[in-house]
Design an enzyme around this catalytic site. Structure first.
Site, PDB file in Angstrom:
ATOM      1  N   HIS A  23       3.628  -6.513   7.752  1.00  0.00           N
ATOM      2  CA  HIS A  23       2.354  -5.771   7.602  1.00  0.00           C
ATOM      3  C   HIS A  23       2.424  -4.982   6.299  1.00  0.00           C
ATOM      4  CE1 HIS A  23      -0.988  -3.090   9.446  1.00  0.00           C
ATOM      5  NE2 HIS A  23      -0.896  -2.824   8.155  1.00  0.00           N
ATOM      6  N   HIS A  39       0.145  -3.634   2.621  1.00  0.00           N
ATOM      7  CA  HIS A  39      -1.050  -3.504   1.775  1.00  0.00           C
ATOM      8  C   HIS A  39      -0.624  -3.594   0.324  1.00  0.00           C
ATOM      9  CE1 HIS A  39      -3.657  -2.125   5.099  1.00  0.00           C
ATOM     10  NE2 HIS A  39      -2.520  -1.641   5.574  1.00  0.00           N
ATOM     11  N   LEU A  40      -1.159  -4.587  -0.377  1.00  0.00           N
ATOM     12  CA  LEU A  40      -0.832  -4.735  -1.809  1.00  0.00           C
ATOM     13  C   LEU A  40      -1.974  -4.334  -2.713  1.00  0.00           C
ATOM     14  CD1 LEU A  40       1.117  -8.139  -1.957  1.00  0.00           C
ATOM     15  CD2 LEU A  40       2.045  -5.836  -2.260  1.00  0.00           C
ATOM     16  N   ARG A  41      -3.202  -4.189  -2.142  1.00  0.00           N
ATOM     17  CA  ARG A  41      -4.390  -3.865  -2.954  1.00  0.00           C
ATOM     18  C   ARG A  41      -4.649  -4.966  -3.983  1.00  0.00           C
ATOM     19  NH1 ARG A  41      -4.956  -0.424   1.145  1.00  0.00           N
ATOM     20  NH2 ARG A  41      -3.887   1.562   0.891  1.00  0.00           N
ATOM     21  N   LYS A  60      -6.833 -10.739  11.014  1.00  0.00           N
ATOM     22  CA  LYS A  60      -6.660  -9.311  11.286  1.00  0.00           C
ATOM     23  C   LYS A  60      -7.913  -8.730  11.933  1.00  0.00           C
ATOM     24  CE  LYS A  60      -5.115  -5.084  11.016  1.00  0.00           C
ATOM     25  NZ  LYS A  60      -4.040  -4.339  10.424  1.00  0.00           N
ATOM     26  N   HIS A  99      -5.250  -3.942  14.676  1.00  0.00           N
ATOM     27  CA  HIS A  99      -5.168  -2.489  14.483  1.00  0.00           C
ATOM     28  C   HIS A  99      -5.625  -1.884  15.804  1.00  0.00           C
ATOM     29  CE1 HIS A  99      -5.375   1.300  12.015  1.00  0.00           C
ATOM     30  NE2 HIS A  99      -5.981   1.648  13.129  1.00  0.00           N
ATOM     31  N   HIS A 103       1.752  -1.764  13.885  1.00  0.00           N
ATOM     32  CA  HIS A 103       2.101  -0.347  13.775  1.00  0.00           C
ATOM     33  C   HIS A 103       1.943   0.431  15.099  1.00  0.00           C
ATOM     34  CE1 HIS A 103      -2.177  -0.251  13.080  1.00  0.00           C
ATOM     35  NE2 HIS A 103      -2.112  -0.513  11.810  1.00  0.00           N
ATOM     36  N   LEU A 143      -2.756   6.036   9.342  1.00  0.00           N
ATOM     37  CA  LEU A 143      -3.366   5.643  10.612  1.00  0.00           C
ATOM     38  C   LEU A 143      -2.681   4.390  11.125  1.00  0.00           C
ATOM     39  CD1 LEU A 143      -7.114   6.275   9.784  1.00  0.00           C
ATOM     40  CD2 LEU A 143      -5.719   7.498  11.465  1.00  0.00           C
ATOM     41  N   ASP A 149       3.592  -1.396   6.817  1.00  0.00           N
ATOM     42  CA  ASP A 149       2.284  -0.768   6.571  1.00  0.00           C
ATOM     43  C   ASP A 149       2.345   0.095   5.308  1.00  0.00           C
ATOM     44  OD1 ASP A 149      -0.369  -0.275   6.910  1.00  0.00           O
ATOM     45  OD2 ASP A 149      -0.168   1.075   8.610  1.00  0.00           O
ATOM     46  N   HIS A 168      -2.040   4.599  -2.107  1.00  0.00           N
ATOM     47  CA  HIS A 168      -3.272   5.182  -2.652  1.00  0.00           C
ATOM     48  C   HIS A 168      -2.833   6.032  -3.829  1.00  0.00           C
ATOM     49  CE1 HIS A 168      -5.978   4.217   0.740  1.00  0.00           C
ATOM     50  NE2 HIS A 168      -4.935   4.445   1.522  1.00  0.00           N
ATOM     51  N   ALA A 194      -5.860   7.683   4.258  1.00  0.00           N
ATOM     52  CA  ALA A 194      -4.713   7.414   5.129  1.00  0.00           C
ATOM     53  C   ALA A 194      -3.826   6.363   4.493  1.00  0.00           C
ATOM     54  CB  ALA A 194      -5.207   6.919   6.481  1.00  0.00           C
TER      55      ALA A 194
END
Ligand code: DOR
Ligand code: ZN
Length: 347
Positions: free
Chosen positions: A14, A16-18, A100, A137, A175, A220, A248, A252, A264
């Site tokens: 899990h 996040h690479l943006r 997802k 989620h 998560h 979150l 996760d 940011h 978050a």
């Protein structure tokens, strides 16, 4: 005393690479340690279709440092308009590993998510038929439900009824942050697994709120009270094949977190394995670290474990991780576990 362990190269189930400058700034940290990662689709606009996933995967591959050995496992963002044929084609053609489910409004960029689960039954039934997993989620978004209870209520109201309705659907509860979640995953008869983040094994809600508000510990699902953290530790270090790492890691830029209404997300990619080795050693479970980070995940997704290895070494002096990294999209604070870490991935 063990001061060196060799394990199968890990995967992150899990992540996040943006996109754009942020993607280029954060991807090298994951690619340095992990062979594969399940890539979250919550871009703006989200990665919904097979074509979206192909395009995003191409951008990720283009952002990889030369010589990196890393495979992104793409996911599709489930909307009430998702097309079962497109989803099935994405899986069949090896484009997307999973779908997802974000309940609409649950978290960052989840506005296009699902409001009425009945509207996605056709897609979910198709996924069950072809063996495509659903990543969830697991939080309700009902504003009358206390934010610390949203995971437990999701299990009762959404997850359990869904599993009874479509028992053949493979679900990954992502998560997991509560004892309720751990117990639910551990007690399921089949087709359910749970990922656990690095930070939820280390912080409880005091880290966010006691002695001042600390936005870099806000994510979150939000960290819960200590009893829940201990339940997560027990599950992660148990070796139970239903639990595995999904960091996760969710970068940011600092200004987006350090404001009156901050985003978050906790960025753990650079020091995740150092922190995890510390946690597993502390719990006398270093011999089960490999199951959690490298073996249980692929088994759940029906993939082979990686063939290459990494070595973690315990140094005499603490590893000096930067407080923040610089990216073309701004500085991003690195997770501070609030203890010195001595374990380091040998490169
Ligand atoms: O803390 C979080 N950050 N939780 C999520 O579910 C989304 C993520 C993000 O995209 O920033
Ligand atoms: Zn996430």
């Amino acid at each position: 005393m063990t001061d060196r362990i060799e394990i199968t190269r890990p995967d992150d189930w899990h992540l996040h690479l943006r996109d754009g400058d942020m993607l280029r700034g954060v991807l090298p940290f994951t690619a340095a340690h992990f062979a594969r990662a399940i890539i979250m689709p919550n871009l703006v606009p989200p990665v919904v279709t097979k074509a979206d996933a192909i395009a995003y995967r191409t951008r990720i591959m283009a952002a990889l440092p030369s010589g990196a050995d890393f495979t992104p496992l793409m996911t599709l963002y489930l909307t009430e308009a998702s097309d079962p044929d497109d989803v099935a084609a994405a899986h069949g053609e090896g484009v997307a590993a999973a779908v997802k489910l974000y309940p609409a409004g649950a978290t960052t960029n989840s506005d296009s998510g699902v409001r009425d689960i009945a509207k996605v039954y056709l897609v979910l039934e198709r996924m069950a038929a072809i063996g495509m997993p659903l990543c969830v989620h697991g939080e309700v978004t009902d504003s009358s439900i206390d934010i610390f209870d949203r995971e437990a209520v999701f299990i009762d109201r959404v997850l359990d009824p869904l599993r009874k309705r479509i028992p053949e659907l493979k679900i990954v509860m992502e998560h997991v942050t509560t004892k309720d979640g751990v117990d639910y995953v551990a007690s399921a008869d089949k087709n359910l697994a749970g990922t656990i983040t690095t930070h939820h094994l280390i912080i409880n809600r005091n880290a966010i709120l006691a002695g001042g508000i600390r936005p870099h510990y806000y994510c979150l699902p939000v960290a819960k009270r200590e009893t829940h953290r201990l339940a997560l530790r027990k599950a992660a270090t148990s070796g139970n094949p239903r639990f595995f790492l999904g960091t996760d890691s969710a970068p940011h830029a600092d200004p987006a977190k350090e404001q009156a209404c901050g985003c978050a997300g906790i960025f753990t990619a650079p020091n995740t394995l150092s922190c995890l080795a510390h946690v597993f050693e502390e719990d006398g479970a270093l011999d089960r670290l490999e199951a959690f980070v490298s073996l249980n995940g692929p088994a759940c997704y029906g993939l082979p474990a990686n063939e290459t290895k990494i070595t973690l070494v315990k140094r005499d002096t603490p590893i000096a991780y930067p407080d923040r990294i610089e990216t073309g999209a701004g500085p991003v604070t690195v997770f501070d576990p609030m203890f010195p870490v001595h374990w380091e991935v040998e490169t």
